[in-house]
Design a protein around this motif. Structure first.
Motif, mmCIF file in Angstrom:
data_model
loop_
_atom_site.group_PDB
_atom_site.id
_atom_site.type_symbol
_atom_site.label_atom_id
_atom_site.label_comp_id
_atom_site.label_asym_id
_atom_site.label_seq_id
_atom_site.Cartn_x
_atom_site.Cartn_y
_atom_site.Cartn_z
ATOM 1 N N ARG A 90 0.849 -1.185 0.000
ATOM 2 C CA ARG A 90 0.000 0.000 0.000
ATOM 3 C C ARG A 90 0.888 1.240 0.000
ATOM 4 N N MET A 91 0.353 2.335 -0.513
ATOM 5 C CA MET A 91 1.104 3.588 -0.511
ATOM 6 C C MET A 91 0.151 4.738 -0.234
ATOM 7 N N LEU A 92 0.712 5.817 0.272
ATOM 8 C CA LEU A 92 -0.024 7.057 0.510
ATOM 9 C C LEU A 92 0.740 8.177 -0.169
ATOM 10 N N ILE A 93 0.053 8.931 -1.007
ATOM 11 C CA ILE A 93 0.696 10.079 -1.632
ATOM 12 C C ILE A 93 0.135 11.363 -1.036
ATOM 13 N N PHE A 94 1.035 12.175 -0.509
ATOM 14 C CA PHE A 94 0.704 13.468 0.089
ATOM 15 C C PHE A 94 1.652 14.472 -0.544
ATOM 16 N N GLU A 95 1.330 14.877 -1.746
ATOM 17 C CA GLU A 95 2.254 15.702 -2.505
ATOM 18 C C GLU A 95 1.496 16.465 -3.583
ATOM 19 N N GLY A 96 2.007 17.635 -3.917
ATOM 20 C CA GLY A 96 1.393 18.481 -4.929
ATOM 21 C C GLY A 96 1.521 19.954 -4.638
ATOM 22 N N VAL A 97 1.816 20.296 -3.380
ATOM 23 C CA VAL A 97 1.905 21.714 -3.029
ATOM 24 C C VAL A 97 3.032 22.409 -3.775
ATOM 25 N N ASN A 98 4.155 21.725 -4.003
ATOM 26 C CA ASN A 98 5.263 22.362 -4.712
ATOM 27 C C ASN A 98 4.972 22.510 -6.202
ATOM 28 N N ASP A 99 4.163 21.612 -6.754
ATOM 29 C CA ASP A 99 3.734 21.778 -8.147
ATOM 30 C C ASP A 99 2.882 23.030 -8.280
ATOM 31 N N ILE A 100 1.933 23.203 -7.344
ATOM 32 C CA ILE A 100 1.056 24.373 -7.381
ATOM 33 C C ILE A 100 1.854 25.652 -7.140
ATOM 34 N N GLY A 101 2.738 25.616 -6.164
ATOM 35 C CA GLY A 101 3.453 26.814 -5.760
ATOM 36 C C GLY A 101 4.504 27.281 -6.731
ATOM 37 N N THR A 102 5.032 26.379 -7.557
ATOM 38 C CA THR A 102 6.069 26.782 -8.512
ATOM 39 C C THR A 102 5.496 27.090 -9.892
ATOM 40 N N ALA A 103 4.239 26.726 -10.144
ATOM 41 C CA ALA A 103 3.603 27.108 -11.408
ATOM 42 C C ALA A 103 3.202 28.579 -11.341
ATOM 43 N N PRO A 104 3.285 29.300 -12.442
ATOM 44 C CA PRO A 104 2.921 30.726 -12.427
ATOM 45 C C PRO A 104 1.520 30.953 -11.874
ATOM 46 N N ALA A 105 1.368 32.050 -11.165
ATOM 47 C CA ALA A 105 0.078 32.385 -10.555
ATOM 48 C C ALA A 105 -0.803 33.109 -11.564
ATOM 49 N N THR A 106 -1.136 32.368 -12.639
ATOM 50 C CA THR A 106 -2.040 32.887 -13.660
ATOM 51 C C THR A 106 -3.167 31.885 -13.863
ATOM 52 N N VAL A 107 -4.266 32.353 -14.430
ATOM 53 C CA VAL A 107 -5.412 31.477 -14.655
ATOM 54 C C VAL A 107 -5.030 30.311 -15.561
ATOM 55 N N ASP A 108 -4.391 30.591 -16.682
ATOM 56 C CA ASP A 108 -4.062 29.543 -17.655
ATOM 57 C C ASP A 108 -3.065 28.544 -17.094
ATOM 58 N N ALA A 109 -2.033 29.047 -16.420
ATOM 59 C CA ALA A 109 -1.002 28.145 -15.893
ATOM 60 C C ALA A 109 -1.565 27.240 -14.811
ATOM 61 N N GLN A 110 -2.399 27.792 -13.956
ATOM 62 C CA GLN A 110 -2.949 26.986 -12.873
ATOM 63 C C GLN A 110 -4.010 26.005 -13.394
ATOM 64 N N LYS A 111 -4.745 26.379 -14.406
ATOM 65 C CA LYS A 111 -5.711 25.450 -15.001
ATOM 66 C C LYS A 111 -4.985 24.261 -15.618
ATOM 67 N N ALA A 112 -3.904 24.540 -16.341
ATOM 68 C CA ALA A 112 -3.127 23.457 -16.952
ATOM 69 C C ALA A 112 -2.497 22.570 -15.883
#
Length: 405
Positions: free
Chosen positions: A273-295
């Motif tokens: 079994r595994m648990l994934i608790f990750e994604g904040v760095n993907d969100i935080g390093t992507a540009p803070a724009t509508v298009d970038a965050q949607k992608a």
């Protein structure tokens, strides 16, 4: 197989996922995700030279195991080494008073490590080596001391390590791998060369894939109070396969999750079994724009689905955890709220879109009820992203108990 994402509820378990209670096998009881050592995290002088490291050096490190057994064996990694890794001698012992991050061992407890019956081993570039089993009974939650001596060192500055050890390691010149104490040794808060400890046991293991929030930034050095360390009542081994700055989609500090999944989960002994608790760095390093965050939102959800597909192919259950708040963090917060909108959408998908076999709501466990885009003040280290030991305890308590059986 139908997956259900209700909090704490898992899907029906295929027979292949059930470990016979009377059957012992080798399982990992401790892991450290191998990384390429950054220049600032290389061993201090004189243990790093102009073109080599750890020449005529004894390196002593402690690790905190999560499942016990009567025999142990150890894995040494040269995953990112730029040259072969020659281990001259190695030993395992009990640390004095059972403590983490100490240079002294209990007299008479040291046991030599061998490799195919030999006292030394050379680990090829990109490879790892597993020691022979040692008859050294170890209990759940115990600390062990691993000491290695490198006579010629490693002829490269590309060294494999885990910088975020939150545990003190010691370096000293000369062959002192059996010494009871190391007076004058230099202490550093990094692990080098070691990547796994295995025990012969009749329990399975859960790999926890994460970033600095699982690696333990904000926890106490030598305190073993990261959130996986604070999980209570587990009858499985808990393997911390996290690294600060790690991302799901792109390389950061260490390979991205999609790239390291085979090494850190699918090929790790004992994991069912595994648990994934990750994604904040993907969100935080992507540009803070509508298009970038949607992608980014679409790619992140797709990546989670890929992880589940690959894990299910080898009969590993996959649990997901919601992403915790970062409102007010200087680097990741954004005044227009585009990143917060992505975090909210990702968490909604995790909770309701049946991606995973079960969900842990870490977001709900640590957010401020009055300001849900922020951490509770009592859990915040002050950077509004990382948790203190009390916050990590709240995370640990939010892990559904059925996952730990």
């Amino acid at each position: 197989m139908k997956r259900r994402a209700l909090l704490g509820v898992t899907a029906a378990v295929p027979a292949a996922w059930t470990l016979r209670p009377d059957k012992k096998r080798w399982i990992h009881t401790w892991t450290a995700m191998p990384q390429l050592t950054e220049p600032a995290n290389l061993p201090p002088a004189p243990f790093t030279g102009t073109s080599s490291v750890l020449v005529d050096t004894t390196l002593r490190q402690t690790v905190h195991v999560t499942a016990g057994g009567s025999k142990v064996r150890f894995r040494f990694s040269n995953a990112f080494g730029g040259a072969a890794l020659p281990i001259t001698a190695a030993a395992v012992a009990r640390p004095v008073d059972g403590r983490a991050g100490v240079p002294a061992i209990v007299p008479g407890s040291s046991r030599p490590l061998t490799f195919g019956g030999r006292a030394s081993a050379t680990v090829p570039v990109g490879a790892q080596v597993v020691s022979d089993p040692v008859a050294l009974p170890v209990g759940r939650g115990a600390n062990l001391t691993i000491t290695v001596y490198l006579a010629s060192g490693q002829a490269t500055l590309s060294l494999t390590s885990h910088p975020g050890s939150r545990t003190t390691s010691y370096l000293i010149a000369g062959d002192q791998h059996t010494a009871v104490d190391l007076p004058g040794a230099v202490g550093v808060a990094h692990w080098y060369l070691i990547s796994g400890v295995e025990v012969e046991a009749d329990v399975p293991a859960m790999a926890i894939v994460g970033d600095s929030l699982t690696d333990g930034r904000g926890s106490t050095t030598d305190g073993n109070d990261r959130w996986p360390d604070q999980v209570r009542g587990a009858r499985v081994a808990l393997l911390n396969q996290a690294a600060g700055g790690n991302r799901v989609l792109n390389d950061g500090l260490g390979p991205n999750v999609l790239a390291r999944l085979d090494r850190d989960v699918l090929a790790t002994s004992g994991v069912d079994r595994m648990l994934i608790f990750e994604g904040v760095n993907d969100i935080g390093t992507a540009p803070a724009t509508v298009d970038a965050q949607k992608a980014l939102l679409e790619e992140l959800i797709s990546a989670y689905e890929q992880i589940v597909t690959r894990a299910h192919a080898v009969d590993i259950r996959v649990y997901g955890a919601t992403i915790t708040p970062f409102g007010g963090n200087t680097g990741y917060d954004d005044p227009d709220g585009y990143r917060e909108a992505t975090r909210t959408a990702v968490n909604s998908a995790i909770r309701h879109n049946r991606i995973f076999d079960g969900v842990a709501d870490f977001d709900a466990a640590v957010r401020d009820p009055a300001l849900p885009r922020q951490l509770r003040a009592g859990y915040d280290t002050g950077d509004h992203l990382h948790l203190n030991p009390a916050g990590y305890r709240a995370i640990a308590e939010a892990v559904p108990s059925p996952w730990l059986r």
